[in-house]
Scaffold this motif. Sequence first.
Motif, PDB file in Angstrom:
ATOM      1  N   SER A  30       0.838  -1.207   0.000  1.00 42.66           N
ATOM      2  CA  SER A  30       0.000   0.000   0.000  1.00 42.66           C
ATOM      3  C   SER A  30       0.872   1.256   0.000  1.00 42.66           C
ATOM      4  O   SER A  30       0.486   2.295  -0.526  1.00 42.66           O
ATOM      5  CB  SER A  30      -0.953   0.004   1.187  1.00 42.66           C
ATOM      6  OG  SER A  30      -0.246   0.295   2.381  1.00 42.66           O
ATOM      7  N   GLN A  31       2.065   1.145   0.601  1.00 44.57           N
ATOM      8  CA  GLN A  31       2.988   2.278   0.608  1.00 44.57           C
ATOM      9  C   GLN A  31       3.650   2.461  -0.761  1.00 44.57           C
ATOM     10  O   GLN A  31       3.885   3.580  -1.192  1.00 44.57           O
ATOM     11  CB  GLN A  31       4.087   2.073   1.663  1.00 44.57           C
ATOM     12  CG  GLN A  31       3.572   2.026   3.084  1.00 44.57           C
ATOM     13  CD  GLN A  31       3.087   3.389   3.558  1.00 44.57           C
ATOM     14  OE1 GLN A  31       3.780   4.380   3.441  1.00 44.57           O
ATOM     15  NE2 GLN A  31       1.872   3.421   4.086  1.00 44.57           N
ATOM     16  N   LEU A  32       3.960   1.341  -1.412  1.00 44.75           N
ATOM     17  CA  LEU A  32       4.653   1.412  -2.703  1.00 44.75           C
ATOM     18  C   LEU A  32       3.748   1.903  -3.821  1.00 44.75           C
ATOM     19  O   LEU A  32       4.176   2.596  -4.723  1.00 44.75           O
ATOM     20  CB  LEU A  32       5.164   0.027  -3.103  1.00 44.75           C
ATOM     21  CG  LEU A  32       6.318  -0.561  -2.310  1.00 44.75           C
ATOM     22  CD1 LEU A  32       6.563  -1.998  -2.763  1.00 44.75           C
ATOM     23  CD2 LEU A  32       7.565   0.280  -2.532  1.00 44.75           C
ATOM     24  N   GLY A  33       2.495   1.510  -3.760  1.00 49.54           N
ATOM     25  CA  GLY A  33       1.606   1.766  -4.898  1.00 49.54           C
ATOM     26  C   GLY A  33       1.801   0.693  -5.951  1.00 49.54           C
ATOM     27  O   GLY A  33       2.454  -0.342  -5.701  1.00 49.54           O
ATOM     28  N   ASP A  34       1.265   0.940  -7.149  1.00 50.11           N
ATOM     29  CA  ASP A  34       1.246  -0.073  -8.197  1.00 50.11           C
ATOM     30  C   ASP A  34       2.637  -0.621  -8.511  1.00 50.11           C
ATOM     31  O   ASP A  34       3.490   0.100  -9.011  1.00 50.11           O
ATOM     32  CB  ASP A  34       0.666   0.525  -9.476  1.00 50.11           C
ATOM     33  CG  ASP A  34      -0.723   1.083  -9.256  1.00 50.11           C
ATOM     34  OD1 ASP A  34      -1.611   0.286  -8.939  1.00 50.11           O
ATOM     35  OD2 ASP A  34      -0.898   2.309  -9.384  1.00 50.11           O
ATOM     36  N   VAL A  36       5.228  -2.520 -10.729  1.00 51.49           N
ATOM     37  CA  VAL A  36       5.298  -2.757 -12.171  1.00 51.49           C
ATOM     38  C   VAL A  36       6.522  -3.559 -12.599  1.00 51.49           C
ATOM     39  O   VAL A  36       6.619  -3.982 -13.748  1.00 51.49           O
ATOM     40  CB  VAL A  36       5.244  -1.433 -12.971  1.00 51.49           C
ATOM     41  CG1 VAL A  36       3.850  -0.824 -12.889  1.00 51.49           C
ATOM     42  CG2 VAL A  36       6.278  -0.427 -12.492  1.00 51.49           C
ATOM     43  N   PHE A  37       7.479  -3.770 -11.687  1.00 53.14           N
ATOM     44  CA  PHE A  37       8.662  -4.544 -12.075  1.00 53.14           C
ATOM     45  C   PHE A  37       9.316  -5.161 -10.838  1.00 53.14           C
ATOM     46  O   PHE A  37       9.442  -4.516  -9.810  1.00 53.14           O
ATOM     47  CB  PHE A  37       9.677  -3.641 -12.779  1.00 53.14           C
ATOM     48  CG  PHE A  37      10.912  -4.369 -13.265  1.00 53.14           C
ATOM     49  CD1 PHE A  37      10.835  -5.263 -14.320  1.00 53.14           C
ATOM     50  CD2 PHE A  37      12.136  -4.168 -12.639  1.00 53.14           C
ATOM     51  CE1 PHE A  37      11.965  -5.941 -14.758  1.00 53.14           C
ATOM     52  CE2 PHE A  37      13.279  -4.843 -13.080  1.00 53.14           C
ATOM     53  CZ  PHE A  37      13.186  -5.733 -14.151  1.00 53.14           C
ATOM     54  N   GLU A  55      14.910  -5.931  -5.913  1.00 50.62           N
ATOM     55  CA  GLU A  55      14.273  -4.617  -5.926  1.00 50.62           C
ATOM     56  C   GLU A  55      12.851  -4.734  -6.440  1.00 50.62           C
ATOM     57  O   GLU A  55      12.546  -5.593  -7.273  1.00 50.62           O
ATOM     58  CB  GLU A  55      15.057  -3.638  -6.807  1.00 50.62           C
ATOM     59  CG  GLU A  55      16.462  -3.474  -6.307  1.00 50.62           C
ATOM     60  CD  GLU A  55      17.131  -2.177  -6.754  1.00 50.62           C
ATOM     61  OE1 GLU A  55      16.426  -1.253  -7.163  1.00 50.62           O
ATOM     62  OE2 GLU A  55      18.363  -2.131  -6.670  1.00 50.62           O
ATOM     63  N   GLU A  57       9.891  -2.311  -8.083  1.00 54.62           N
ATOM     64  CA  GLU A  57       9.614  -0.987  -8.618  1.00 54.62           C
ATOM     65  C   GLU A  57       8.122  -0.779  -8.728  1.00 54.62           C
ATOM     66  O   GLU A  57       7.405  -1.602  -9.290  1.00 54.62           O
ATOM     67  CB  GLU A  57      10.247  -0.823 -10.016  1.00 54.62           C
ATOM     68  CG  GLU A  57      11.738  -0.743  -9.949  1.00 54.62           C
ATOM     69  CD  GLU A  57      12.338   0.002 -11.137  1.00 54.62           C
ATOM     70  OE1 GLU A  57      11.734   0.988 -11.595  1.00 54.62           O
ATOM     71  OE2 GLU A  57      13.406  -0.428 -11.598  1.00 54.62           O
ATOM     72  N   SER A  58       7.700   0.339  -8.206  1.00 53.55           N
ATOM     73  CA  SER A  58       6.324   0.765  -8.433  1.00 53.55           C
ATOM     74  C   SER A  58       6.377   1.836  -9.522  1.00 53.55           C
ATOM     75  O   SER A  58       7.454   2.207  -9.980  1.00 53.55           O
ATOM     76  CB  SER A  58       5.713   1.306  -7.150  1.00 53.55           C
ATOM     77  OG  SER A  58       6.352   2.498  -6.791  1.00 53.55           O
ATOM     78  N   VAL A  59       5.210   2.321  -9.928  1.00 54.95           N
ATOM     79  CA  VAL A  59       5.200   3.367 -10.957  1.00 54.95           C
ATOM     80  C   VAL A  59       6.068   4.525 -10.477  1.00 54.95           C
ATOM     81  O   VAL A  59       6.799   5.130 -11.246  1.00 54.95           O
ATOM     82  CB  VAL A  59       3.759   3.856 -11.225  1.00 54.95           C
ATOM     83  CG1 VAL A  59       3.764   4.954 -12.277  1.00 54.95           C
ATOM     84  CG2 VAL A  59       2.881   2.714 -11.676  1.00 54.95           C
ATOM     85  N   LYS A  60       5.990   4.793  -9.181  1.00 60.53           N
ATOM     86  CA  LYS A  60       6.605   5.999  -8.646  1.00 60.53           C
ATOM     87  C   LYS A  60       8.076   5.833  -8.267  1.00 60.53           C
ATOM     88  O   LYS A  60       8.845   6.779  -8.399  1.00 60.53           O
ATOM     89  CB  LYS A  60       5.798   6.418  -7.403  1.00 60.53           C
ATOM     90  CG  LYS A  60       6.037   7.832  -6.930  1.00 60.53           C
ATOM     91  CD  LYS A  60       5.493   8.864  -7.910  1.00 60.53           C
ATOM     92  CE  LYS A  60       6.124  10.223  -7.645  1.00 60.53           C
ATOM     93  NZ  LYS A  60       6.325  10.968  -8.871  1.00 60.53           N
ATOM     94  N   ALA A  61       8.460   4.660  -7.756  1.00 64.68           N
ATOM     95  CA  ALA A  61       9.797   4.591  -7.161  1.00 64.68           C
ATOM     96  C   ALA A  61      10.356   3.178  -7.139  1.00 64.68           C
ATOM     97  O   ALA A  61       9.651   2.203  -7.388  1.00 64.68           O
ATOM     98  CB  ALA A  61       9.745   5.138  -5.747  1.00 64.68           C
ATOM     99  N   VAL A  62      11.643   3.103  -6.828  1.00 63.55           N
ATOM    100  CA  VAL A  62      12.336   1.826  -6.688  1.00 63.55           C
ATOM    101  C   VAL A  62      12.557   1.579  -5.204  1.00 63.55           C
ATOM    102  O   VAL A  62      12.990   2.470  -4.484  1.00 63.55           O
ATOM    103  CB  VAL A  62      13.728   1.884  -7.344  1.00 63.55           C
ATOM    104  CG1 VAL A  62      14.328   0.495  -7.441  1.00 63.55           C
ATOM    105  CG2 VAL A  62      13.664   2.561  -8.692  1.00 63.55           C
ATOM    106  N   PRO A  84       3.218  -8.131 -12.215  1.00 59.65           N
ATOM    107  CA  PRO A  84       3.598  -7.604 -10.890  1.00 59.65           C
ATOM    108  C   PRO A  84       2.423  -7.062 -10.064  1.00 59.65           C
ATOM    109  O   PRO A  84       2.529  -6.970  -8.838  1.00 59.65           O
ATOM    110  CB  PRO A  84       4.591  -6.480 -11.226  1.00 59.65           C
ATOM    111  CG  PRO A  84       5.069  -6.779 -12.606  1.00 59.65           C
ATOM    112  CD  PRO A  84       3.917  -7.435 -13.303  1.00 59.65           C
TER     113      PRO A  84
END
Lengths: 130, 366
Positions: A30-34, A36-37, A55, A57-62, A84
Motif C-alpha cells: 500500500s505504501q509502494l503503490g502499483d 510494475v517490475f 528490488e 519498482e512501483s510506478v513511482k519509485a524503486v 507484478p
Amino acid sequence: MNPKEYRYTQEHEWVCPESGKVGITDYAQSQLGDVVFLDLPAPSTQVEQFKKMGEIESVKAVSDLFAPVSGEVLEINQIAIDEPGLVNQNPCGDGWLARLKLSKISELDALMDSDKYDEFIARSGEEDSE
Amino acid sequence: MKPLKKTPFNKVHHGLKARMMDFGGWDLPVWYTSILEEHKAVRSRAGMFDVSHMGRVWVTGKDAGAFLDRMLTKSVQRLEIGSGQLCLLCLENGGILDDLYVYHLGIEQYLVIWNASNIEQKLEWLFRWLDPDADITIKDNSSNTVMLAVQGPAVCRLKNLEGLSYLPRFSITQTKVGDLSALAARTGYTGEDGFEIITDAANALPLWESFIEQDVKPCGLGARDSLRLEAGMMLCGHDMDTYSNPFEVGLGWLVDLEKGDFIGENALLEIKRQGVSRKLIGFQMNGREIARSGYKIFKSGQEVGQVSSGGYAPSLGIGIGLGYVPIEMATVGTGIEIMIRNKLTPARIANRRFYKRGESSESQGI
C-alpha cells in the motif's frame, strides 16, 4: 490480514517458515503503490538475512527488497514477475516473491509475529500522520 | 523546515486519504487510489488534477504586450484575443528559466501560467527588466484563485463543460462552469483533450464536487507525470533548465528570431548558427526494466549522457524516458544502454511522442 503463521521484518517483508516463501506485506504494497517490475535473485543464489536480495519498482519509485532470513533461493514467482500487479492484489498469497531454503532456523527469532507486526505498523502509521 | 503550502483543495485530498508528498514545498497528492487507475481514467474517460500550485500571473497595461514580447521567445502581442501559446522564458545566455503559457485575455491583458518552481526567482527576473515608467501591472493571483485540470477523451461530454466544446485548442474564455464564473482554457499536460479551469479560491469545493458528481476521477501527481511523459511533454527543472537551450530540447519552434529584440536573442542566434552538440531524445527499454531520472546513458559501453525523466508507461506497458545524448547518435532506432543497478540495459531511441491520442484504449461514453 497478516497471516498468523508468517514472521515479519521491520522492512515489511514476510517469510512463511513452513514453505520458505517470502514476500512483502499488505502495508508495504500500500505504501509502494502499483508494482510494475520485480528484480529478483536467480535460483541457487544465496541470500543473507536483512541484506538486499532484490528490488521492487512501483510506478513511482524503486525500493529494495531485503531477505527476511538467510538461505538459498529455490524458486522465484514467475507469475508475479510477469504480472507484478499480483503483489498489490495478494501480497501474502499469490503475490509471493521467492521461495528460500532456510539455512538458519534460529534467525526466525529475530522477526516479529503477526501481533507484534500489527502493533509495529500501527505505530508507523501514527508517525506518518504527524 | 518551512510548513508545506496548501491549496484550497487540501482538505479534500486528505479527506480522500490521498498519498501526499512535498512537491516543491506544496502538500500535494501523489495518488488517491492508484497511479495506474488514475492514468487509465484520463486515457479512457476523464480525470481531474489540482494544479493550483502553478503560478497564475496577470500582466496588464498599455505596455504589457511589448514587455512580454521582450521577455519571451515568441510574440504574444500577435495572439488574437482569446488565444494562448506555449512560450519560453530564457536567460540572456539562452538558458531556459521556464516554459509557460501566455493567454491574450483582452485588450492590454495577458495571463501567464507558469510552473510552481522558482516563482520568486521568475518574478524577480521580470521585475528586473521592467521599466519603472512603463504602464504595466504584474499581479500574481495564484493564492486567491484555484486551477483544476480536467482531462480525458470524455471532457466535452461532461454536462458543465459540454458548452465549451467549441473552444479551439490553446484558447481561453471567461465562462460559467455549472453556475461558477471561471476562465476555461482548452489545454493540458496529459496528451488528452481537456480544460484547465481557473476560478476564485472560494469556488474550489463546489467546482470539485461538480466533477465528483459526474464520476471524474481525482488524479495525483504520479499520474500527471506518467501521462505527460507518455505524451512526450517535458518537465522544466528535469528535462530542461537554465543549463539547456531551446534548440537541444526540440523547442526551436518556440524561438522566433524575427520578432524583434528579446532577452536571450543574441545567444540563441549564436547557438542556432553553431548548431547544438547534444539533443534531448525519447527512448524506450527493450526489456521490462525501468529507467529513472539521473540514470546514465551509454552507447557501445561509453557513457554518453543522462536520463532526465524516466518511468513506466502504463499505456505501453514498458519503461520509457527522455534523456540527453550527443547529436550524432540522436536518431530514432539507435540502440543505447541505460545503467540500471550496475547493469547496462538495452534500450533504443524512440519518437518522443510515445502515446498519441486515440490510438490506445477506446473511449467510453459517459
